[in-house]
Design a protein around this motif. Structure first.
Motif, PDB file in Angstrom:
ATOM      1  N   ALA A 281       4.648  19.563   3.776  1.00  0.00           N
ATOM      2  CA  ALA A 281       5.218  18.903   4.062  1.00  0.00           C
ATOM      3  C   ALA A 281       5.185  18.131   2.693  1.00  0.00           C
ATOM      4  CB  ALA A 281       5.102  16.946   4.635  1.00  0.00           C
ATOM      5  N   PRO A 282       5.987  19.638   1.655  1.00  0.00           N
ATOM      6  CA  PRO A 282       6.191  18.858  -0.105  1.00  0.00           C
ATOM      7  C   PRO A 282       6.886  17.630  -0.207  1.00  0.00           C
ATOM      8  CG  PRO A 282       7.008  20.766   0.454  1.00  0.00           C
ATOM      9  CD  PRO A 282       6.116  20.317   1.590  1.00  0.00           C
ATOM     10  N   THR A 283       8.024  17.500   0.863  1.00  0.00           N
ATOM     11  CA  THR A 283       8.411  16.688  -0.184  1.00  0.00           C
ATOM     12  C   THR A 283       8.156  14.389   0.408  1.00  0.00           C
ATOM     13  OG1 THR A 283       9.499  16.105   2.090  1.00  0.00           O
ATOM     14  CG2 THR A 283      10.806  17.831   0.480  1.00  0.00           C
ATOM     15  N   VAL A 284       7.413  15.301   1.150  1.00  0.00           N
ATOM     16  CA  VAL A 284       6.705  13.622   1.227  1.00  0.00           C
ATOM     17  C   VAL A 284       5.610  12.581   0.175  1.00  0.00           C
ATOM     18  CG1 VAL A 284       4.709  12.168   3.185  1.00  0.00           C
ATOM     19  CG2 VAL A 284       6.403  13.596   3.750  1.00  0.00           C
ATOM     20  N   PRO A 285       6.057  11.440  -0.440  1.00  0.00           N
ATOM     21  CA  PRO A 285       4.838  11.717  -1.128  1.00  0.00           C
ATOM     22  C   PRO A 285       3.465  11.319  -0.916  1.00  0.00           C
ATOM     23  CG  PRO A 285       7.162  10.045  -0.731  1.00  0.00           C
ATOM     24  CD  PRO A 285       7.049  10.893   0.433  1.00  0.00           C
ATOM     25  N   VAL A 286       2.701  10.969  -1.854  1.00  0.00           N
ATOM     26  CA  VAL A 286       1.592  10.935  -1.445  1.00  0.00           C
ATOM     27  C   VAL A 286       0.552  10.363  -1.635  1.00  0.00           C
ATOM     28  CG1 VAL A 286      -0.835  12.063  -0.149  1.00  0.00           C
ATOM     29  CG2 VAL A 286       1.011  13.638  -0.184  1.00  0.00           C
ATOM     30  N   HIS A 287      -0.264   9.336  -1.183  1.00  0.00           N
ATOM     31  CA  HIS A 287      -0.926   8.288  -2.800  1.00  0.00           C
ATOM     32  C   HIS A 287      -2.458   7.946  -2.019  1.00  0.00           C
ATOM     33  CE1 HIS A 287      -1.164   4.912  -5.348  1.00  0.00           C
ATOM     34  NE2 HIS A 287      -2.300   4.395  -4.408  1.00  0.00           N
ATOM     35  N   ARG A 288      -3.362   8.476  -3.053  1.00  0.00           N
ATOM     36  CA  ARG A 288      -4.722   7.961  -3.033  1.00  0.00           C
ATOM     37  C   ARG A 288      -5.015   7.085  -3.153  1.00  0.00           C
ATOM     38  NH1 ARG A 288     -10.088  11.396  -4.344  1.00  0.00           N
ATOM     39  NH2 ARG A 288      -9.130  13.328  -3.197  1.00  0.00           N
TER      40      ARG A 288
ATOM     41  N   ARG B 155      -7.401   1.478  -7.807  1.00  0.00           N
ATOM     42  CA  ARG B 155      -6.478   2.256  -6.303  1.00  0.00           C
ATOM     43  C   ARG B 155      -6.028   0.916  -6.747  1.00  0.00           C
ATOM     44  NH1 ARG B 155     -11.854   1.012  -4.633  1.00  0.00           N
ATOM     45  NH2 ARG B 155     -12.458  -1.508  -3.535  1.00  0.00           N
ATOM     46  N   HIS B 156      -4.936   1.021  -6.024  1.00  0.00           N
ATOM     47  CA  HIS B 156      -3.642  -0.203  -6.423  1.00  0.00           C
ATOM     48  C   HIS B 156      -2.179   0.421  -4.680  1.00  0.00           C
ATOM     49  CE1 HIS B 156      -0.456   1.904  -8.151  1.00  0.00           C
ATOM     50  NE2 HIS B 156      -1.256   2.746  -9.002  1.00  0.00           N
TER      51      HIS B 156
ATOM     52  N   THR C  53      -6.129  -5.899   0.952  1.00  0.00           N
ATOM     53  CA  THR C  53      -4.709  -5.470   0.122  1.00  0.00           C
ATOM     54  C   THR C  53      -4.270  -4.675   1.823  1.00  0.00           C
ATOM     55  OG1 THR C  53      -5.563  -5.155  -2.052  1.00  0.00           O
ATOM     56  CG2 THR C  53      -4.596  -3.362  -0.696  1.00  0.00           C
ATOM     57  N   LEU C  54      -4.974  -3.843   2.148  1.00  0.00           N
ATOM     58  CA  LEU C  54      -4.733  -3.174   3.535  1.00  0.00           C
ATOM     59  C   LEU C  54      -4.103  -3.165   4.385  1.00  0.00           C
ATOM     60  CD1 LEU C  54      -7.018  -0.257   3.003  1.00  0.00           C
ATOM     61  CD2 LEU C  54      -5.011   0.894   2.120  1.00  0.00           C
ATOM     62  N   GLY C  55      -4.410  -4.563   4.961  1.00  0.00           N
ATOM     63  CA  GLY C  55      -4.397  -5.201   5.434  1.00  0.00           C
ATOM     64  C   GLY C  55      -3.045  -6.235   5.708  1.00  0.00           C
TER      65      GLY C  55
END
Length: 265
Positions: free
Chosen positions: A115-122, A128-129, A151-153
């Motif tokens: 899925a190369p069109t999907v942005p991936v964020h580590r 991290r942010h 942050t994630l919640g």
């Protein structure tokens, strides 16, 4: 909603109406009479038939606002099936994948491949942010989830995926509690081993994906685990299998419908 209820000493058949009856009928026919959905146009690659069946099952649950456990054997493509589900849902919000640190690169590589069109964020490491993350897939670890729950919640996730979900088989662990605190309606667990030692592990995962299905931990031990594990009650085991059937999909490499589709070793 498919059984009986004891009321004042009387056993009454449960009858459903309206939207609840519609959900009941969909759940009891999840793996029958379903038109297999097409693979997403943005997916680079071809899903095998059993993977498209898995995508259909997952999407049906997601459209009902429910979660489930994809418990296929290792090597049957759970990751690409969940990537396909993300593409299929086409949600405005991002998907969060929580996995062991050793699996982060695998997820990033497979997303980039299929899925190369999907942005991936580590979301990992000291810097991290989630600044400006509005779509795509965010990949993090169970350890980071524990330490950055605030942050994630605060994010409204379109879907949360718990990979190698046996890592949260202890519901009292910090990781399991953090997972439950995330804001989403769709919770999908991936694990090839939903039960390693005892049925309480299955309860722990299902209590996250489908809260309330199996009751409290105490009532589950009394009504299900003890009769099955200690009294070897075969009828009770069959009843449990029927109860969880709409929410757990388990395929093995040697299954008749799977083996012919696998490549040569």
């Amino acid at each position: 909603v498919t059984g009986t209820l004891d009321v004042a000493g009387r056993s009454l058949e449960i009858s459903t109406e309206g939207w609840l009856d519609s959900i009941r009928r969909k759940l009891t026919t999840l793996d029958r009479d379903l038109a297999i959905c097409d693979q997403p146009a943005a997916l680079q690659g071809t899903l095998r038939d059993y993977q498209r069946q898995g995508l259909t099952w997952l999407s049906q649950l997601a459209e009902l606002g429910l979660g489930g456990i994809l418990a296929d054997d290792m090597g049957l493509g759970k990751t690409i099936t969940l990537i396909s589900l993300h593409l299929h849902l086409d949600a405005a919000a991002p998907t969060l994948v929580v996995c062991p640190a050793s699996m982060m690169s695998t997820w990033e590589r497979e997303i980039a491949t299929f899925a190369p069109t999907v942005p991936v964020h580590r979301f990992h490491g000291p810097k991290r942010h989630l600044d400006e993350v509005k779509e795509g897939i965010v990949v993090t670890t169970y350890a980071t989830l524990r330490s950055s729950l605030k942050t994630l919640g605060d994010v409204g996730w379109a879907m949360v995926v718990a990979d190698e979900a046996q890592n949260v088989k202890n519901p009292r662990s910090a990781a399991a509690k953090a997972l439950r605190a995330l804001n989403t309606d769709i919770r999908m667990a991936l694990t090839g081993t939903p039960v390693e030692n005892h049925l309480g592990e299955l309860w722990a995962i299902l209590d996250w994906t489908t809260p309330g299905l199996l009751g409290s931990a105490q009532s589950f031990r009394r009504d299900w685990a003890r009769p099955i594990e200690h009294e070897h009650d075969g009828d009770r085991a069959v009843e449990l299998a029927q109860l969880i059937r709409p929410f757990v999909l388990r395929r093995r490499k040697h299954d008749p419908g799977i083996a012919p589709e696998l490549p040569e070793k």
